[in-house]
Scaffold this motif. Structure first.
Motif, PDB file in Angstrom:
ATOM      1  N   LEU A   1       0.909  -1.212  -0.048  1.00 26.72           N
ATOM      2  CA  LEU A   1      -0.044   0.011  -0.131  1.00 26.72           C
ATOM      3  C   LEU A   1       0.958   1.274  -0.054  1.00 26.72           C
ATOM      4  O   LEU A   1       0.016   2.232  -0.336  1.00 26.72           O
ATOM      5  CB  LEU A   1      -0.987  -0.060   1.177  1.00 26.72           C
ATOM      6  N   THR A   2       2.032   1.373   0.379  1.00 26.86           N
ATOM      7  CA  THR A   2       3.011   2.284   0.470  1.00 26.86           C
ATOM      8  C   THR A   2       4.182   2.539  -0.441  1.00 26.86           C
ATOM      9  O   THR A   2       4.784   3.699  -0.645  1.00 26.86           O
ATOM     10  CB  THR A   2       3.360   2.504   2.020  1.00 26.86           C
ATOM     11  N   GLN A   3       4.364   1.535  -1.081  1.00 26.74           N
ATOM     12  CA  GLN A   3       5.530   1.472  -1.902  1.00 26.74           C
ATOM     13  C   GLN A   3       5.549   1.312  -3.553  1.00 26.74           C
ATOM     14  O   GLN A   3       6.590   1.406  -4.318  1.00 26.74           O
ATOM     15  CB  GLN A   3       6.557   0.297  -1.687  1.00 26.74           C
ATOM     16  N   TYR A   4       4.280   1.377  -3.822  1.00 23.14           N
ATOM     17  CA  TYR A   4       3.895   1.312  -5.188  1.00 23.14           C
ATOM     18  C   TYR A   4       2.953   2.322  -5.978  1.00 23.14           C
ATOM     19  O   TYR A   4       2.342   1.956  -6.866  1.00 23.14           O
ATOM     20  CB  TYR A   4       3.639  -0.413  -5.623  1.00 23.14           C
ATOM     21  N   GLY A   5       2.928   3.392  -5.413  1.00 23.14           N
ATOM     22  CA  GLY A   5       1.861   4.259  -5.897  1.00 23.14           C
ATOM     23  C   GLY A   5       0.408   4.057  -5.457  1.00 23.14           C
ATOM     24  O   GLY A   5       0.093   3.116  -4.921  1.00 23.14           O
ATOM     25  N   GLU A   6      -0.400   4.801  -6.478  1.00 25.24           N
ATOM     26  CA  GLU A   6      -1.638   4.735  -6.181  1.00 25.24           C
ATOM     27  C   GLU A   6      -2.329   3.508  -6.546  1.00 25.24           C
ATOM     28  O   GLU A   6      -1.969   3.300  -7.557  1.00 25.24           O
ATOM     29  CB  GLU A   6      -2.419   6.013  -6.730  1.00 25.24           C
ATOM     30  N   LEU A   7      -3.235   2.732  -6.041  1.00 26.50           N
ATOM     31  CA  LEU A   7      -3.703   1.482  -6.299  1.00 26.50           C
ATOM     32  C   LEU A   7      -5.203   1.889  -6.510  1.00 26.50           C
ATOM     33  O   LEU A   7      -6.048   2.638  -5.605  1.00 26.50           O
ATOM     34  CB  LEU A   7      -3.581   0.447  -5.076  1.00 26.50           C
ATOM     35  N   PHE A   8      -6.033   1.230  -7.495  1.00 27.49           N
ATOM     36  CA  PHE A   8      -7.436   1.326  -7.687  1.00 27.49           C
ATOM     37  C   PHE A   8      -8.014  -0.019  -7.135  1.00 27.49           C
ATOM     38  O   PHE A   8      -9.219   0.189  -6.783  1.00 27.49           O
ATOM     39  CB  PHE A   8      -7.866   1.276  -9.099  1.00 27.49           C
ATOM     40  N   SER A   9      -7.306  -1.144  -7.045  1.00 34.37           N
ATOM     41  CA  SER A   9      -8.019  -2.153  -6.247  1.00 34.37           C
ATOM     42  C   SER A   9      -7.108  -3.017  -5.219  1.00 34.37           C
ATOM     43  O   SER A   9      -6.077  -3.076  -5.752  1.00 34.37           O
ATOM     44  CB  SER A   9      -8.578  -2.933  -7.389  1.00 34.37           C
ATOM     45  N   VAL A  10      -7.702  -3.423  -4.056  1.00 33.53           N
ATOM     46  CA  VAL A  10      -6.979  -4.458  -3.495  1.00 33.53           C
ATOM     47  C   VAL A  10      -7.891  -5.299  -3.269  1.00 33.53           C
ATOM     48  O   VAL A  10      -9.133  -5.595  -3.026  1.00 33.53           O
ATOM     49  CB  VAL A  10      -6.614  -3.992  -1.904  1.00 33.53           C
ATOM     50  N   TRP A  11      -7.492  -6.715  -3.991  1.00 28.42           N
ATOM     51  CA  TRP A  11      -8.124  -7.831  -4.414  1.00 28.42           C
ATOM     52  C   TRP A  11      -7.981  -9.029  -3.305  1.00 28.42           C
ATOM     53  O   TRP A  11      -6.958  -9.600  -3.358  1.00 28.42           O
ATOM     54  CB  TRP A  11      -8.058  -8.427  -5.958  1.00 28.42           C
ATOM     55  N   PHE A  12      -8.959  -9.287  -2.488  1.00 27.34           N
ATOM     56  CA  PHE A  12      -8.861 -10.322  -1.567  1.00 27.34           C
ATOM     57  C   PHE A  12      -9.738 -11.491  -2.123  1.00 27.34           C
ATOM     58  O   PHE A  12     -10.855 -11.391  -2.120  1.00 27.34           O
ATOM     59  CB  PHE A  12      -9.481  -9.893  -0.240  1.00 27.34           C
ATOM     60  N   ASP A  13      -9.349 -12.610  -2.341  1.00 29.84           N
ATOM     61  CA  ASP A  13      -9.721 -14.050  -2.855  1.00 29.84           C
ATOM     62  C   ASP A  13     -10.449 -14.557  -1.588  1.00 29.84           C
ATOM     63  O   ASP A  13      -9.863 -14.683  -0.533  1.00 29.84           O
ATOM     64  CB  ASP A  13      -8.669 -14.715  -3.237  1.00 29.84           C
ATOM     65  N   GLY A  14     -11.443 -15.410  -2.182  1.00 28.94           N
ATOM     66  CA  GLY A  14     -12.127 -15.981  -1.048  1.00 28.94           C
ATOM     67  C   GLY A  14     -11.597 -17.297  -0.771  1.00 28.94           C
ATOM     68  O   GLY A  14     -11.933 -18.160  -0.008  1.00 28.94           O
TER      69      GLY A  14
END
Ligand code: FUL
Length: 475
Positions: free
Chosen positions: A157-170
């Motif tokens: 979350l802090t080292q790779y710029g702006e993220l549009f999605s954080v995808w958590f698999d079920g």
């Protein structure tokens, strides 16, 4: 007749958050499944794979991004860590990562290169971080694993710029004898909101909903307002894959209820939320690259059909393209993406509605049908409160062969339309029904046999409350 349930008024007050709207507007984005599995030919690694096997010798994230852009894809979600626990970035919290692989002599960082290639190519970047980790000895130990997971999440979350999605698999394959981890979802979510407030938390999360299958199946009536209580991460997990069983990806509708949003279905729910659908599907049978599947890449025709039903059916399309052992998208996959993009560009090149006269039988006096010519949420067409039907007439500048009509609701004010029919006037003055349907939502794309016409009539015949549309296109 519908019940007396107050849904018509109540349900339309749910609408997308700013972050949800941004992702809905992307429409079509990609997944890249890449890890040790690429080198072992597995779909689910078991966590004991030696780091030495990860060695993509021709890795080039720019090649990925160029191929994605040729299809009109607007973002990429990378499996930074899949169930095997191998990290594509040099995480400080584990030895099981690229830093102990031959890739760039242990100095490589796939997440960095991919995120930078996306930024250069002006597409968005998102991360997949598997909650289930078969390598980490802390998995199943409650808070100790949550700490580990949050540390890795913080790195991403802090080292790779702006993220549009954080995808958590079920998905989770731990059976009754396995190590069971009770995930502290609220803690993960709070961390994401703090560090990446614009990112959507997808699937095992509150912002983007899994459509319910991995085979590209869609619903005819896709709603974005759903009962909240059915969509806990535990429910998602219960319907997700529990063993490395390839038939799961072929499943048709077994885990996909057809109706999640009608008034009848929603009646009596405790609470509701805006929870738009995302359809994740792979361009190949597997999520990971297998040379044996090189001749089983989906055809352009099949991909375009999925695109119509998802992007044109109030869902988002998340298409997986797995990099091969070189670290490149395979030539066949690249070719299919290009074919898809060329088809879409060609088909929607000229919007005949732009030079048309667009009027309606009624409006609220301020929001006239002329606004429908511009694809923007700044202006919209609306009837008076209490008027739940409308007729929109599109008079083209000249007779043309029409094969597609696109409609978009003004979703910043919710999803309202339940039924519509579209007619075209033929040479003899007869109005032909070209299509009828139910939901519209973010976007409805209608594709039909060519009609030669200069008059099109869209009839909204049922809506939960006065319909509000932002765009109509004719192609
Ligand atoms: C599933 C996983 O088990 C697959 O490997 C893949 O990552 C897919 C997107 O989600 O549940």
């Amino acid at each position: 007749m519908y019940s007396t349930f107050e849904s018509d008024k109540k349900l339309v007050k749910y609408h997308p958050s700013a972050r949800q709207l941004e992702v809905e507007k992307m429409e079509f984005y990609a997944f890249a499944h890449f890890t040790v599995n690429t080198f072992t030919d597995l779909e689910w690694g078991n966590g004991t794979e030696p780091e030495e096997i990860f060695n993509p010798t021709e890795f080039d994230a720019n090649q990925w991004v160029n191929a994605l852009k040729s299809a009109g894809i607007k973002g990429l979600i990378l499996t930074c860590k899949h169930h095997d626990g191998f990290c594509l970035w040099p995480s400080a919290y584990t030895e099981h990562s690229v830093k102990n692989s031959p890739f760039k002599h242990g100095k490589g960082d796939v997440v960095r290169e991919v995120s930078e290639a996306c930024a250069r190519g002006n597409i968005k970047f998102g991360v997949y971080l598997s909650p289930w980790d078969r390598n980490c000895p802390l998995y199943g130990q409650g808070k100790a694993y949550d700490d580990y997971f949050c540390s890795q999440l913080t790195e991403l979350l802090t080292q790779y710029g702006e993220l549009f999605s954080v995808w958590f698999d079920g998905a989770c394959g731990e059976g009754p004898n396995g190590k069971r981890q009770i995930y502290d979802w609220e803690r993960y979510y709070a961390l994401i909101r703090k560090l990446q407030p614009n990112a959507c938390i997808s699937i095992s999360g509150p912002d983007i909903r899994w459509c319910g299958n991995e085979s590209g199946q869609t619903r005819e009536s896709e709603w974005s307002v759903l009962p909240t209580e059915f969509y806990t991460p535990e429910e998602v997990a219960a319907n997700s894959q529990k063993s490395d069983d390839t038939s799961f990806r072929e499943k048709k509708v077994d885990c996909m209820a057809r109706d999640l949003g009608s008034r009848e279905f929603l009646e009596g729910a405790k609470d509701y939320r805006w929870y738009p659908s995302e359809t994740d599907v792979s361009i190949r049978p597997g999520w990971f690259y297998h040379a044996s599947e090189d001749d089983r890449v989906r055809s352009a025709e099949n991909l375009i059909d999925i695109w119509y039903r998802t992007v044109g059916g109030n869902s988002m399309l998340l298409l997986n393209i797995p990099p091969d052992r070189r670290g490149l998208f395979h030539e066949t996959d690249v070719q299919r993406l290009r074919e898809m993009g060329e088809y879409i560009d060609r088909t929607f090149a000229v919007n005949l509605a732009e030079n048309a006269t667009v009027t309606s039988d009624k409006d609220d006096g301020y929001h006239t049908a002329d606004a429908l010519k511009t694809d923007s949420y700044d202006e919209y067409f609306k009837t008076f409160d209490g008027e739940n039907t409308a007729e929109i007439l599109i008079e083209l500048a000249k007779k043309s062969d029409v094969t597609h009509i696109v409609m978009k609701e003004h979703i910043p004010m919710g999803q309202r339309i339940e039924k519509y029919t579209v007619y075209a006037e033929l040479e003899n003055g007869v109005w032909k029904t070209v299509e009828s349907g139910t939901t519209v939502g973010y976007k409805r794309i209608m594709k039909f046999d060519s009609v030669h016409t200069d008059k099109i009539r869209i009839s909204i015949t049922d809506s939960r409350i006065c319909p509000i549309l932002s765009f109509v296109g004719v192609y």
